[in-house]
Design an enzyme around this catalytic site. Sequence first.
Site, PDB file in Angstrom:
ATOM      1  N   SER A 151       0.848  -1.188   0.000  1.00  0.00           N
ATOM      2  CA  SER A 151       0.000   0.000   0.000  1.00  0.00           C
ATOM      3  C   SER A 151       0.889   1.245   0.000  1.00  0.00           C
ATOM      4  O   SER A 151       2.095   1.172   0.254  1.00  0.00           O
ATOM      5  CB  SER A 151      -0.890  -0.068   1.241  1.00  0.00           C
ATOM      6  OG  SER A 151      -0.921   1.149   1.924  1.00  0.00           O
ATOM      7  N   TYR A 164       0.041  -1.348  10.722  1.00  0.00           N
ATOM      8  CA  TYR A 164      -0.141  -1.618   9.295  1.00  0.00           C
ATOM      9  C   TYR A 164       1.027  -1.053   8.476  1.00  0.00           C
ATOM     10  O   TYR A 164       1.576  -1.718   7.598  1.00  0.00           O
ATOM     11  CB  TYR A 164      -1.476  -1.005   8.846  1.00  0.00           C
ATOM     12  CG  TYR A 164      -1.862  -1.339   7.427  1.00  0.00           C
ATOM     13  CD1 TYR A 164      -2.325  -2.605   7.106  1.00  0.00           C
ATOM     14  CD2 TYR A 164      -1.766  -0.393   6.414  1.00  0.00           C
ATOM     15  CE1 TYR A 164      -2.686  -2.913   5.805  1.00  0.00           C
ATOM     16  CE2 TYR A 164      -2.116  -0.690   5.111  1.00  0.00           C
ATOM     17  CZ  TYR A 164      -2.585  -1.953   4.814  1.00  0.00           C
ATOM     18  OH  TYR A 164      -2.936  -2.263   3.526  1.00  0.00           O
TER      19      TYR A 164
END
Lengths: 257, 270
Positions: A151, A164
């Site tokens: 990401s 994350y």
Amino acid sequence: MVQQQFSLSGKTALVIGAAGPLGRALAVALAEAGADVAVSTTTRSQQEEVAANSCANEIWALKRKGFAATIDAASESDVDNLVQRVITEMGRLDVLVNAHDLPFAKPLTEITPEEWRRVVDVNLTGVYLSCRAAAQPMLSQGDGRMINIVSLLAERGMVNGAAYCAAQAGVMNLTRALALEWAKTGLTVNAIGAGWTEGMALLADEESRRKLERYLPGKRLAKPEEIAGIAAYLASDAAAYLTGQVVWIEGGALSHV
Amino acid sequence: MAVLDKLKLDGKIAVVTGAGRGLGRAMALALADAGCDIVAAARTRPQIEETAELVRAKGHRSLVVPTDITDPASVQAMVDATIAEFGRIDILLNNAGGATAGMGKPLEEVTDEEWRLGIDTNLSGTFYCCRAAIPHMLRQGGGKIINVTSGFGLRGGRDNFMYTTAKAGLINFTRSLAMTYADRNIQANLIAPGLFPHDNPAMVEWWRGGKFVPMGRLGRDEELGPLCVLLASDLSSYMNGDILALEGGGLSGGHAPTGFAPLLPLKREV
């Protein structure tokens, strides 16, 4: 013709994390380019199982072979068995796509060690496990492609994103290390850095999605297909000299200060 | 075959600078293969004429325009000639450049002329070409710009000042193009080729056959073609301001077999 160099005809792919919109688009793009494609979930949830099955249906509709498996991508035995099943049922494994994605956002002081471990297990350790399992057949073939989806939060931080962001950045540099380790074997390892994409869990809230769109240089989110098309290139023979790279597909978001 | 259909460039007009040889020619021919008509721009007429003949042999149109990209008037004339002949510019591939001016010298020995020539060729030339082409892309409703940088645009080099500076400048120039024109359907991206000897034995020897490249070999011109077509096509519609490096793994750790720290113990219990 140059387009033919992008063909994946005769190749077999495995997409882990095919339940979400991006994973589904990745699997379908590889099938459209000619590959047979097995898909799996990232977690053992019924919702993911249904989505992975429907993805396999789309692959069959394209007249490609494949199957859907429900696994916990952080489980060593689940991952090993999945890769073994691909080899047994489909004969070989040429392309591994790691689209593991367990989004998670919480202030650091509120993250429990169990939550931290689970986020790192699925997003990072899961990629290690599948690369390890797929390396054996690929190294004996002397050919293979690993494509790890990361990401924007692998490269930039986000408030409440500690677990994350750390896991995603881990996958990015795992990619570079493996690319070097296997550089002379015919096996390439690359990452796709996916920008903000339609259907992402983090963008479920309409108001924050609209705010984000205004900020993006192109004023729009990516369609999953726009990410997936590049994976078809990275999976092909045309990309044989390309390894250890993070290919960003983010509509200029990283050009932004 | 939806994915592969997006690679079709039938009827698109591509301007390629430095199209007379090496990677420029290889990429021009790949674009022609994908369906483009090619404007071949470079200083040396016989070389671009040869490229144009190869394009025509593939059944596509080609316009030869001798161009000095360090001269804004020459660049404007090239773009005007393109519009006069084809009416549009869909793809601008800014490939012209050169590493040699001042290369191999410590900074105190680099001359004003070397510095200016290098920066003009590698950086200002791309600015002139973009400035001249973008109004046409805006008028048409979009376009694709592909700039060519280098691993030296991302990392430094010993006795290598002009080239590292110019190629790094191109990267941020391209990001600003992305920021500025993304909402008007112009995508600007970069290719960073590794070491490509263009079948020149002297270059192969100079680079020791690519022994120090992690993948253990040098690049082949034909490997750049698909990458260039990808960035010129709808397949890359959401890439903007981004770099695609085709270089056999050097950037992921350094040009040494195990990355930047080649002499550490390689196996160790934890």
